[in-house]
Scaffold this motif. Structure first.
Motif, PDB file in Angstrom:
ATOM      1  N   GLY A 241      25.686 -22.021  19.006  1.00 49.80           N
ATOM      2  CA  GLY A 241      26.327 -21.737  17.727  1.00 49.80           C
ATOM      3  C   GLY A 241      27.427 -20.708  17.845  1.00 49.80           C
ATOM      4  N   THR A 242      27.164 -19.653  18.628  1.00 52.20           N
ATOM      5  CA  THR A 242      28.173 -18.612  18.840  1.00 52.20           C
ATOM      6  C   THR A 242      29.391 -19.168  19.567  1.00 52.20           C
ATOM      7  OG1 THR A 242      26.444 -16.928  18.951  1.00 52.20           O
ATOM      8  CG2 THR A 242      28.595 -16.347  19.849  1.00 52.20           C
ATOM      9  N   CYS A 243      29.148 -19.953  20.601  1.00 56.35           N
ATOM     10  CA  CYS A 243      30.250 -20.494  21.390  1.00 56.35           C
ATOM     11  C   CYS A 243      31.037 -21.551  20.613  1.00 56.35           C
ATOM     12  CB  CYS A 243      29.717 -21.097  22.691  1.00 56.35           C
ATOM     13  SG  CYS A 243      29.015 -19.882  23.818  1.00 56.35           S
ATOM     14  N   ALA A 244      30.350 -22.290  19.743  1.00 57.13           N
ATOM     15  CA  ALA A 244      31.022 -23.358  18.992  1.00 57.13           C
ATOM     16  C   ALA A 244      32.130 -22.803  18.114  1.00 57.13           C
ATOM     17  CB  ALA A 244      30.003 -24.118  18.145  1.00 57.13           C
ATOM     18  N   SER A 245      31.879 -21.645  17.462  1.00 57.14           N
ATOM     19  CA  SER A 245      32.909 -21.047  16.609  1.00 57.14           C
ATOM     20  C   SER A 245      34.119 -20.625  17.431  1.00 57.14           C
ATOM     21  CB  SER A 245      32.336 -19.851  15.849  1.00 57.14           C
ATOM     22  OG  SER A 245      31.904 -18.844  16.738  1.00 57.14           O
ATOM     23  N   HIS A 246      33.875 -20.082  18.625  1.00 59.34           N
ATOM     24  CA  HIS A 246      34.982 -19.676  19.497  1.00 59.34           C
ATOM     25  C   HIS A 246      35.798 -20.884  19.935  1.00 59.34           C
ATOM     26  CE1 HIS A 246      32.626 -15.809  20.797  1.00 59.34           C
ATOM     27  NE2 HIS A 246      32.891 -15.862  19.523  1.00 59.34           N
ATOM     28  N   ILE A 292      37.817 -17.054   8.472  1.00 61.86           N
ATOM     29  CA  ILE A 292      36.800 -17.882   7.827  1.00 61.86           C
ATOM     30  C   ILE A 292      35.704 -18.240   8.822  1.00 61.86           C
ATOM     31  CG2 ILE A 292      36.350 -20.115   6.736  1.00 61.86           C
ATOM     32  CD1 ILE A 292      39.176 -20.017   5.600  1.00 61.86           C
ATOM     33  N   ILE A 293      36.111 -18.719   9.998  1.00 61.79           N
ATOM     34  CA  ILE A 293      35.136 -19.118  11.012  1.00 61.79           C
ATOM     35  C   ILE A 293      34.285 -17.934  11.442  1.00 61.79           C
ATOM     36  CG2 ILE A 293      34.880 -19.928  13.384  1.00 61.79           C
ATOM     37  CD1 ILE A 293      37.326 -21.722  12.909  1.00 61.79           C
ATOM     38  N   TYR A 294      34.938 -16.821  11.774  1.00 55.89           N
ATOM     39  CA  TYR A 294      34.179 -15.660  12.250  1.00 55.89           C
ATOM     40  C   TYR A 294      33.425 -14.977  11.119  1.00 55.89           C
ATOM     41  CZ  TYR A 294      36.299 -16.061  16.845  1.00 55.89           C
ATOM     42  OH  TYR A 294      36.655 -16.514  18.078  1.00 55.89           O
ATOM     43  N   GLY A 295      33.991 -15.018   9.917  1.00 54.18           N
ATOM     44  CA  GLY A 295      33.295 -14.406   8.786  1.00 54.18           C
ATOM     45  C   GLY A 295      32.028 -15.145   8.422  1.00 54.18           C
ATOM     46  N   VAL A 296      32.083 -16.482   8.514  1.00 53.15           N
ATOM     47  CA  VAL A 296      30.916 -17.301   8.164  1.00 53.15           C
ATOM     48  C   VAL A 296      29.886 -17.284   9.296  1.00 53.15           C
ATOM     49  CG1 VAL A 296      30.142 -19.672   7.725  1.00 53.15           C
ATOM     50  CG2 VAL A 296      32.181 -18.783   6.583  1.00 53.15           C
ATOM     51  N   LYS A 297      30.369 -17.360  10.551  1.00 55.47           N
ATOM     52  CA  LYS A 297      29.459 -17.483  11.681  1.00 55.47           C
ATOM     53  C   LYS A 297      28.884 -16.150  12.144  1.00 55.47           C
ATOM     54  CE  LYS A 297      28.683 -20.647  13.825  1.00 55.47           C
ATOM     55  NZ  LYS A 297      27.572 -21.612  13.744  1.00 55.47           N
ATOM     56  N   THR A 298      29.543 -15.036  11.825  1.00 56.21           N
ATOM     57  CA  THR A 298      29.084 -13.730  12.307  1.00 56.21           C
ATOM     58  C   THR A 298      28.303 -13.029  11.200  1.00 56.21           C
ATOM     59  OG1 THR A 298      31.085 -13.605  13.665  1.00 56.21           O
ATOM     60  CG2 THR A 298      29.801 -11.591  13.418  1.00 56.21           C
ATOM     61  N   LYS A 299      26.993 -12.923  11.385  1.00 57.05           N
ATOM     62  CA  LYS A 299      26.112 -12.409  10.333  1.00 57.05           C
ATOM     63  C   LYS A 299      26.474 -10.980   9.945  1.00 57.05           C
ATOM     64  CE  LYS A 299      21.223 -11.816   9.160  1.00 57.05           C
ATOM     65  NZ  LYS A 299      21.350 -10.438   8.694  1.00 57.05           N
ATOM     66  N   GLN A 300      26.772 -10.133  10.934  1.00 57.09           N
ATOM     67  CA  GLN A 300      27.058  -8.726  10.641  1.00 57.09           C
ATOM     68  C   GLN A 300      28.281  -8.587   9.735  1.00 57.09           C
ATOM     69  OE1 GLN A 300      26.318 -10.082  13.519  1.00 57.09           O
ATOM     70  NE2 GLN A 300      25.190  -8.711  14.886  1.00 57.09           N
ATOM     71  N   ILE A 301      29.330  -9.342  10.017  1.00 58.25           N
ATOM     72  CA  ILE A 301      30.541  -9.273   9.194  1.00 58.25           C
ATOM     73  C   ILE A 301      30.278  -9.895   7.829  1.00 58.25           C
ATOM     74  CG2 ILE A 301      32.902 -10.145   8.960  1.00 58.25           C
ATOM     75  CD1 ILE A 301      33.258  -9.765  11.926  1.00 58.25           C
TER      76      ILE A 301
END
Length: 314
Positions: A241-246, A292-301
Motif C-alpha cells: 500500500g505504501t509503495c503503490a502511492s509512490h 491528495i495521494i499522500y494526504g489520503v494514504k499517509t495516516k499521520q498527515i
C-alpha cells in the motif's frame, strides 16, 4: 531575417498561442485548469504547514514530502498564472527574459521533482529492507544534504540551457505554439545551428531522468523482493500500500514527461493540440495529485489535517 534590437539579436518578446487548434475552447478549458491549480496550491501549502508545525513528522519520508510539495508549488506557479492570462484575457505576449526565466524554473524544478522521487524511493528501500538502520542511514543531516544535492544538480544542469540560447540569433518569427516557454520550443525560433543545444538537452534528459529512473526501478525491485519474503500477510499488504502511492506519483510525472520529450523531437505527426494538452497536464496534474495521494494514504498527515480543521470548527 534576424530580429534587431538594442545591441541584441533576440526579440523583445514572444507570443504564446495557448493550445493551437482549440483557441475557441481555451476560455472554458481554463476553468478546470484553474481548479487544478487551486487544488495544488491548497494541498501543497497544507502539506508544508502540517509538516512544519508537527515535530513528530520531521522524519525522512515527510521531509522529502515537504520538498516535493515546495517543488510542486514552484512548478505549477511558474506556468499557470500566465497560462490563465492567455486563456481568459488573450495576454499572449511574454517578455524575452521572462520567457527564459520560465524555461529555467520549469526545467530546474522538473529535475528537482524527479530527484526527490528518486530520494523517496531510496527512503522506502532503506525503511523496508533495513528498518533497524533507517534512522542512522537517513538522518536529518543526510536528508538535508540529499535535498541540497538534488537542487544544485537541477540548477547546474539547466542553467546552460538559458545561457546557450542567449548566444544565438533569432528569426523574425516570435510565435511559440504552446502555453508556456520551453527549451525545445524556443530553439525552433533560432536562426542558427542548434545541434549543440539539442545534444546538450538529450544529455541532460538521459543523465538526470535516466539516472533517477534506474535508481527508482532498482529500489522498488529490491523492495518487492523483501516484501514477498515477509511472513505476515498484513505486513506485506501494508508495504504494498505504501509503495503503490509512490508508484502512482512516479507514473503521473514520468509518463506525460516522456511523451512530451519524445513528441518534441520525434513526434512530427502528433496533433499539436494533443502535444500541448499533455505538456500542460505534465505540469498540472502531478502538483495536484501529490498532496491528495499522500494526504489520503499517509495516516499521520491525514489525522493531523483532520485535527487542524476540527479545531477551527466551533
Amino acid at each position: 531575417m534576424l530580429t534587431s534590437g538594442n545591441n541584441s539579436s533576440h526579440p523583445p518578446f514572444f507570443i504564446l498561442l495557448g493550445i493551437p487548434g482549440l483557441e475557441k475552447a481555451q476560455f472554458w478549458i481554463a476553468f478546470p485548469f484553474c481548479a487544478m491549480y487551486a487544488m495544488a496550491l491548497v494541498g501543497n501549502i497544507t502539506i508544508l504547514h502540517v509538516i512544519r508545525t508537527d515535530h513528530t513528522l520531521h522524519e525522512p519520508m515527510y521531509l522529502f514530502l515537504a520538498m516535493l510539495a515546495f517543488s510542486d508549488l514552484v512548478l505549477s506557479s511558474s506556468t499557470l498564472p500566465k497560462m490563465l492570462g492567455i486563456f481568459w484575457f488573450d495576454s499572449c505576449e511574454i517578455e524575452y527574459h521572462a520567457c527564459l526565466t520560465q524555461v529555467f524554473f520549469i526545467h530546474t524544478f522538473s529535475s528537482v521533482e524527479s530527484g526527490i522521487l528518486m530520494a523517496m524511493a531510496l527512503d522506502r528501500y532503506v525503511a523496508i529492507c533495513f528498518p533497524l538502520h533507517h534512522s542512522t542511514i537517513l538522518s536529518t543531516s543526510a536528508v538535508t544534504k540529499l535535498g541540497i544535492a538534488v537542487m544544485v544538480r537541477g540548477v547546474l544542469w539547466v542553467s546552460p540551457f538559458c545561457f546557450m540560447v542567449t548566444w544565438k540569433p533569432f528569426c523574425s518569427n516570435r510565435i511559440i505554439p504552446q502555453s508556456y516557454c520551453e527549451h525545445m520550443a524556443i530553439l525552433k525560433l533560432v536562426c542558427a545551428d542548434t545541434r549543440a543545444n539539442r545534444i546538450y538537452g538529450l544529455v541532460v534528459a538521459f543523465s538526470v531522468g535516466g539516472f533517477d529512473i534506474i535508481i527508482i526501478a532498482v529500489s522498488y525491485i529490491m523492495i518487492l523482493q523483501t516484501v514477498l519474503r515477509l511472513p505476515s500477510g498484513d505486513a506485506r499488504l501494508k508495504a504494498f500500500g505504501t509503495c503503490a502511492s509512490h508508484i502512482c506519483v512516479i507514473l503521473a510525472l514520468y509518463i506525460p514527461a516522456l511523451f512530451t520529450f519524445l513528441s518534441h523531437r520525434f513526434g512530427h505527426h502528433v496533433p499539436r493540440a494533443v502535444h500541448v494538452m499533455l505538456a500542460n497536464i505534465y505540469l498540472l496534474v502531478p502538483p495536484m495529485l501529490n498532496p491528495i495521494i499522500y494526504g489520503v494514504k499517509t495516516k499521520q498527515i491525514r489525522d493531523r489535517v483532520v485535527n487542524t480543521f476540527c479545531q477551527k470548527v466551533p
